[in-house]
Design an enzyme around this catalytic site. Structure first.
Site, PDB file in Angstrom:
ATOM      1  N   GLU A  15       0.831  -1.205   0.000  1.00 42.57           N
ATOM      2  CA  GLU A  15       0.000   0.000   0.000  1.00 42.57           C
ATOM      3  C   GLU A  15       0.866   1.255   0.000  1.00 42.57           C
ATOM      4  O   GLU A  15       0.579   2.216  -0.717  1.00 42.57           O
ATOM      5  CB  GLU A  15      -0.916   0.021   1.233  1.00 42.57           C
ATOM      6  CG  GLU A  15      -1.892  -1.136   1.291  1.00 42.57           C
ATOM      7  CD  GLU A  15      -1.358  -2.353   2.048  1.00 42.57           C
ATOM      8  OE1 GLU A  15      -2.186  -3.069   2.629  1.00 42.57           O
ATOM      9  OE2 GLU A  15      -0.129  -2.590   2.059  1.00 42.57           O
TER      10      GLU A  15
ATOM     11  N   CYS B  71      -2.345  -3.087   7.066  1.00 39.52           N
ATOM     12  CA  CYS B  71      -1.901  -3.027   8.455  1.00 39.52           C
ATOM     13  C   CYS B  71      -2.289  -1.664   9.048  1.00 39.52           C
ATOM     14  O   CYS B  71      -2.722  -0.755   8.329  1.00 39.52           O
ATOM     15  CB  CYS B  71      -0.393  -3.250   8.549  1.00 39.52           C
ATOM     16  SG  CYS B  71       0.624  -1.876   7.932  1.00 39.52           S
TER      17      CYS B  71
END
Length: 139
Positions: free
Chosen positions: A57, A88
């Site tokens: 990401e 996360c």
């Protein structure tokens, strides 16, 4: 899947195939659409000084910023295994810097999209640029 979601899925799958994950053996790809409709992808890149690696990401966000994008409209994260591979905690905050609470975050495996969440569902009552008086415009 819609054509836009298929495009994100294919970009994330291609990025996942280039992941550098010799330690975890857990390759992840991510792709996002920015405010102009451009797609940017990233993969996880691990480091021998584990856990100093970069999440997929974060790589996709860096690619967006480097290309001139400033807002995430939608993101797809693709990872292996039976469980959902959601961003996360650190990546949820990274996404929040460039996306509003209603932004859709899709979670997929190699077979397709398995779930979708709003950023607000993944990071409720979040702290963002507007808390610091920034006028960031989210897509």
């Amino acid at each position: 899947m819609s054509p836009d979601l298929i495009r994100l899925f294919e970009a994330a799958r291609a990025a996942q195939g280039r992941a550098y994950a010799p330690y975890s053996r857990f390759p992840v790809g991510a792709a996002l659409r920015d405010e102009t409709g451009a797609v940017h992808a990233g993969c996880n890149v691990e480091n021998a000084a584990y856990p100093v690696g970069t999440c997929a990401e974060a790589g996709a966000i860096a690619a967006m910023v480097a290309a001139g994008g400033r807002a995430i409209s939608e993101m797809l994260v693709l990872g292996p295994g039976p469980g959902l591979v959601t961003p996360c905690g650190a990546c949820r905050q990274r996404i929040r810097e460039f996306a509003g609470p209603a932004a859709r975050i899709h979670v997929a495996d190699g077979a397709g999209v398995r779930a979708a969440f709003t950023l607000a569902a993944l990071l409720p009552d979040s702290f963002g640029p507007e808390n610091l008086g920034s006028e960031v415009a989210h897509g």
